[in-house]
Design a protein around this motif. Structure first.
Motif, PDB file in Angstrom:
ATOM      1  N   PRO A   1       7.482   0.990 -10.133  1.00 55.03           N
ATOM      2  CA  PRO A   1       7.231   1.609  -8.831  1.00 55.03           C
ATOM      3  C   PRO A   1       6.249   2.767  -8.936  1.00 55.03           C
ATOM      4  CG  PRO A   1       9.587   1.350  -9.227  1.00 55.03           C
ATOM      5  CD  PRO A   1       8.891   1.060 -10.521  1.00 55.03           C
ATOM      6  N   GLY A   2       5.425   2.918  -7.900  1.00 55.91           N
ATOM      7  CA  GLY A   2       4.633   4.132  -7.748  1.00 55.91           C
ATOM      8  C   GLY A   2       5.515   5.229  -7.190  1.00 55.91           C
ATOM      9  N   GLY A   3       4.906   6.294  -6.682  1.00 53.92           N
ATOM     10  CA  GLY A   3       5.717   7.367  -6.139  1.00 53.92           C
ATOM     11  C   GLY A   3       4.915   8.607  -5.830  1.00 53.92           C
TER      12      GLY A   3
ATOM     13  N   PHE B   1       0.996   8.281  -6.648  1.00 52.52           N
ATOM     14  CA  PHE B   1       0.449   7.311  -7.583  1.00 52.52           C
ATOM     15  C   PHE B   1       1.017   5.947  -7.221  1.00 52.52           C
ATOM     16  CE2 PHE B   1       4.318   9.019  -9.345  1.00 52.52           C
ATOM     17  CZ  PHE B   1       4.978   7.956  -9.914  1.00 52.52           C
ATOM     18  N   GLU B   2       0.320   4.890  -7.617  1.00 51.75           N
ATOM     19  CA  GLU B   2       0.690   3.543  -7.211  1.00 51.75           C
ATOM     20  C   GLU B   2       1.425   2.797  -8.323  1.00 51.75           C
ATOM     21  OE1 GLU B   2      -2.915   1.678  -5.973  1.00 51.75           O
ATOM     22  OE2 GLU B   2      -2.942   2.710  -4.039  1.00 51.75           O
ATOM     23  N   ALA B   3       2.028   1.693  -7.931  1.00 48.52           N
ATOM     24  CA  ALA B   3       2.683   0.820  -8.919  1.00 48.52           C
ATOM     25  C   ALA B   3       1.643   0.259  -9.871  1.00 48.52           C
ATOM     26  CB  ALA B   3       3.401  -0.318  -8.203  1.00 48.52           C
TER      27      ALA B   3
ATOM     28  N   MET C   1       0.845  -1.190   0.000  1.00 47.10           N
ATOM     29  CA  MET C   1       0.000   0.000   0.000  1.00 47.10           C
ATOM     30  C   MET C   1       0.876   1.234   0.000  1.00 47.10           C
ATOM     31  SD  MET C   1      -3.228   0.761  -0.018  1.00 47.10           S
ATOM     32  CE  MET C   1      -4.287   2.180   0.226  1.00 47.10           C
ATOM     33  N   LEU C   2       0.541   2.205  -0.836  1.00 47.68           N
ATOM     34  CA  LEU C   2       1.330   3.414  -0.951  1.00 47.68           C
ATOM     35  C   LEU C   2       0.880   4.420   0.078  1.00 47.68           C
ATOM     36  CD1 LEU C   2       3.523   4.303  -2.978  1.00 47.68           C
ATOM     37  CD2 LEU C   2       1.754   5.609  -4.141  1.00 47.68           C
TER      38      LEU C   2
ATOM     39  N   SER D   1      -0.991   9.523 -12.640  1.00 55.06           N
ATOM     40  CA  SER D   1      -2.101   8.836 -11.996  1.00 55.06           C
ATOM     41  C   SER D   1      -2.148   7.398 -12.492  1.00 55.06           C
ATOM     42  CB  SER D   1      -3.414   9.560 -12.308  1.00 55.06           C
ATOM     43  OG  SER D   1      -4.500   8.953 -11.639  1.00 55.06           O
ATOM     44  N   ASN D   2      -3.119   6.641 -11.981  1.00 48.16           N
ATOM     45  CA  ASN D   2      -3.316   5.255 -12.394  1.00 48.16           C
ATOM     46  C   ASN D   2      -4.652   5.115 -13.095  1.00 48.16           C
ATOM     47  OD1 ASN D   2      -1.776   4.999  -9.458  1.00 48.16           O
ATOM     48  ND2 ASN D   2      -0.947   3.637 -11.011  1.00 48.16           N
ATOM     49  N   ALA D   3      -4.659   4.447 -14.239  1.00 45.84           N
ATOM     50  CA  ALA D   3      -5.887   4.257 -15.004  1.00 45.84           C
ATOM     51  C   ALA D   3      -6.843   3.348 -14.250  1.00 45.84           C
ATOM     52  CB  ALA D   3      -5.564   3.664 -16.364  1.00 45.84           C
ATOM     53  N   SER D   4      -8.137   3.677 -14.350  1.00 43.95           N
ATOM     54  CA  SER D   4      -9.140   2.839 -13.683  1.00 43.95           C
ATOM     55  C   SER D   4      -9.303   1.509 -14.394  1.00 43.95           C
ATOM     56  CB  SER D   4     -10.482   3.578 -13.631  1.00 43.95           C
ATOM     57  OG  SER D   4     -10.891   3.945 -14.946  1.00 43.95           O
TER      58      SER D   4
END
Length: 762
Positions: free
Chosen positions: A528-530, A549-551, A1-2, A597-600
């Motif tokens: 990696p996220g960040g 944002f997440e991995a 979890m980020l 960001s991360n795509a849904s």
């Protein structure tokens, strides 16, 4: 979890609140975040006649000989045919015969491998279609031996600045397809490209030398030279190998705005020193120092309209600002191996620095933008990016020796990376004098640390059936901020993140014989996220957009067959796969701020790779390498401007490379002749309704290469013709300038090039 945190006293302005400034900042930030301020190979053990069509024989083998191909894809030396995954190896000898000096010279002949480029040093690589177009962070891991190259995050534009390694004195290049998360870790979603230099030989003095010259139609003259010498210091105990290379590409793109010809001419040069010491039969120490510089005077892209016709003429571009590129890469590494008898310990320590300077002309986009939105009249706008990375890596692993019921490997990995990307945008007034203020002048300092543990276990259930399981657990911490300002920029709070990621591997292999097997493989990978550098709300003090944002994650399901006849006259390597890619990282706009960001939704990729080699006689070799990739989105995405089922950009559905070679091997003077035909199907540069870069159709292309050579007395001479029919095949394109009426900047195949090369091994 980020998780995310921030400094409470950091500046909270971010970007100026004026409407015109905010909209300009969004456009500039989106651009900066999303760009760098932007062989066929025979399977298994067939002999090598020409490159890259016969890239599977160990370097130094005579024509006509068959030798086992040894690779280190699983961090152990083994025959290529025994590796239960899709791997291609291109030998150093084949690269020499191909006269390959850059990545582009062999990459588009390997199934499943695609790339976009604007010149030496500015290349983005993807394997098996794992791409959404322009990306700040890489989806393919690049290694020199066991050392990972470049930044692990997007903050130093690592995805757009893939290593363009000088192709000299290499034993071979390995291309590992599919995620390699358990053994290679972060940013190996699509696979790994591994450059394996020749190691020092403690038994014999020797060396190589090579020179070449060529001329490109409508362009300049290119030449290259390289040499390496191996010197035993103590027989069977110590040796040193020293080499260097210099390559000049004459270019072919003309800048009509500045009246400059062949502006994409470039130089790539470097050297390596490699010391191997074996104090005892059990202990081995290897120390390597290498450096490479890239110098290019302009981008190798041509200006096109959307009807795929040149805007200013064949091989012409219009740039008001020179687009030079410079890069310095330095690497020092030390490898210690100790054989305990039943197990071997390996320790690899390395430190590297990468310094790049990217200069771009974005007058066509930003001049009308600033004029309309801010009332600032300018003649030109230049962008300068200075990404840099300092990276320390330590890996230690212990693995079983020999064959037994159980074969195992356990290890640990640590990396400490400091990166910074200085981003400067300046302009000139209509009369050509400098605009007094910097439009944007910021720095993006970032820190990345990762600690990981990994292990593989193979159980040989019978002498024919084996199963393998692997796991890697990684924890990373990051820190990122934006400092500075300029007319449209300002500082943002420093933010931190930490993240835990686990990747898995499971495979099974059944060996019908030593020369034929079938396998199934499941593997996962990640990037990696960040943290994001976003402004705070001046009233609430909370971030105006998501602070982290997440991995993104990838799952690969693969089955394959590898086989060759006992006499090695026929060989086949077939793989089919399905990839599920989720949580895809994207550059988006939130509350007027540009961030990652991360795509849904996600993407699904179906594909296959087939390499067939036929050798009806000792002197004739025919190889065909074919790839099929169906890469589509599983859900519509507004940030991408994409609909469900739309193809991923820059990914051809079909690729093919067919090579035929004839070489006499039973005479003292050995002539040879060969040809390669390559096909790449159509691709699009972005999605149908992309808000940042309109979609451009790159089309398909077919190209033909010819070669003829002779080997005598240790000398090897070759005449070659690349792109014989002077086809304007389009490799990649950037349509962002068209948002303001500018052209599409397209990288095209090198025009017809005729040349000669001579090499000598002693």
């Amino acid at each position: 979890m980020l998780k995310a945190s921030q400094r409470g006293n950091a500046p909270s302005v971010g970007f100026t609140a004026k409407a015109w400034s905010l909209s300009s900042s969004v456009a500039i930030s989106a651009f900066l975040l999303s760009c760098p301020a932007s062989a066929t190979a025979q399977p298994f053990d067939t002999p090598s006649h020409a490159a890259p069509s016969a890239g599977q024989v160990a370097e130094g083998s005579d024509l006509g000989e068959s030798t086992d191909i040894i690779v280190t894809a699983r961090k152990q030396s083994e025959r290529l045919i025994d590796v239960p995954q899709s791997v291609t190896a291109v030998s150093g000898a084949d690269l020499v015969r191909l006269n390959a000096t850059q990545f582009r010279d062999f990459a588009n002949t390997l199934p499943g491998l695609q790339f976009t480029t604007s010149g030496a040093g500015q290349t983005q690589v993807n394997i098996r279609g794992v791409t959404t177009g322009t990306s700040g962070s890489q989806t393919v891991g690049i290694y020199i031996d066991d050392v990972p190259y470049g930044a692990s995050t997007s903050y130093a534009q690592a995805g757009q600045l893939a290593l363009d390694q000088g192709l000299f004195d290499l034993d071979h290049v390995e291309v590992l397809r599919g995620p390699q998360g358990t053994l290679y870790g972060a940013s190996a979603l699509g696979g790994v490209i591994k450059y394996v230099p020749n190691a020092p030989d403690t038994g014999e003095f020797g060396g190589t030398g090579q020179v070449g010259i060529s001329s490109t139609r409508h362009g300049g003259t290119s030449y290259n030279g390289s040499g390496a010498v191996n010197v035993p210091i103590a027989t069977d105990r110590a040796a040193v190998r020293v080499g260097g290379y210099y390559s000049r590409d004459g270019g072919f793109a003309d800048n009509v705005a500045l009246g400059s010809k062949n502006v994409d001419r470039s130089r790539v040069y470097g050297a390596r020193i490699d010391l191997l010491v074996k104090p005892t039969d059990r202990l081995s120490i290897r120390l390597v120092g290498t450096g490479q510089n890239v110098r290019r005077e302009g981008r190798g892209t041509i200006d096109y309209n959307f009807d795929r016709r040149p805007r200013y003429g064949d091989l012409q571009q219009n740039r008001l600002v020179p687009e030079a590129f410079d890069q310095n890469f330095r690497l020092a590494s030390g490898t210690l191996s100790y054989d305990f008898g039943g197990a071997e310990l390996t320790s690899i320590s390395s430190y590297q620095t990468v310094r790049s300077v990217v200069r771009l002309d974005y007058s066509a986009l930003f001049v009308p933008l600033l004029s309309a939105a801010a009332g600032i009249p300018l003649r030109s706008i230049g962008v300068r990016l200075d990404p840099k990375t300092d990276k320390f890596v330590q890996e230690v692993r212990l693995q079983s020796a020999g064959k037994g019921t159980f074969e195992w490997l356990v290890g640990g990995f640590y990396t400490d990376e400091d990166s910074n990307s200085k981003q400067l945008i300046t302009g000139t007034n209509p009369n050509g004098t400098p605009f007094p203020l910097a439009i944007l002048d910021v720095q993006l300092p970032a820190k990345y640390k990762e600690l990981a543990a990994f292990g593989n276990l193979t159980t040989n259930l019978t002498d024919k059936l084996s199963v393998t399981g692997g796991i890697r657990y990684a924890h990373n911490k990051q820190r990122f901020a934006q400092t500075g300002g300029g007319l449209l920029g300002a500082a943002t709070p420093a933010r931190k993140s930490d993240e835990n990621v686990t990747t898995w591997l499971a495979s099974a292999q059944y060996r019908f014989s030593p020369d034929a097997n079938i396998y199934a493989r499941y593997a996962t990978g990640y990037r990696p996220g960040g943290p994001n550098a976003v402004a705070n709300n001046p009233t609430t003090g909370l971030p105006l957009a998501q602070p982290t944002f997440e991995a993104d994650r990838l799952k690969n399901y693969e089955v394959g067959f590898k086989g060759q006849t006992a006499d090695r006259k026929f060989a086949i390597d077939l793989a089919g796969y399905r990839i599920d890619w989720s949580n895809i990282q994207l550059v988006v706009t939130r509350n007027g701020l540009s961030l990652i960001s991360n795509a849904s939704g996600g993407a699904r990729i179906w594909g296959s790779e087939l390499t067939i080699t036929a050798r009806p006689t000792r002197d004739i070799t025919v190889t065909g390498a074919f790839g099929y990739t169906d890469a589509t989105l599983t859900a519509a995405d507004a940030d991408l401007g994409a609909r469900k089922g739309e193809r991923l950009p820059d990914v051809p559905k079909f690729t093919a490379a067919v090579t035929a070679d004839y070489a006499l091997s039973d005479v003292s003077i050995k002539p040879r002749f060969g040809a390669t035909v390559r096909f790449v199907s159509d691709r699009q540069t972005s999605f149908d309704a992309s808000p940042n870069s309109p979609q451009y159709d790159l089309g398909d292309y077919v190209t033909v290469d010819l070669r003829a050579g002779i080997s005598v007395g240790g000398f090897d001479a070759q005449l070659f013709a690349r792109n014989l029919f002077d086809v304007r095949g389009q490799l990649s394109g950037d349509a962002r300038l068209s948002l303001a009426g500018g052209p599409v900047q397209v990288a095209v195949l090198q025009p017809r090039t005729l040349g000669v090369s001579v090499s000598k091994r002693f």
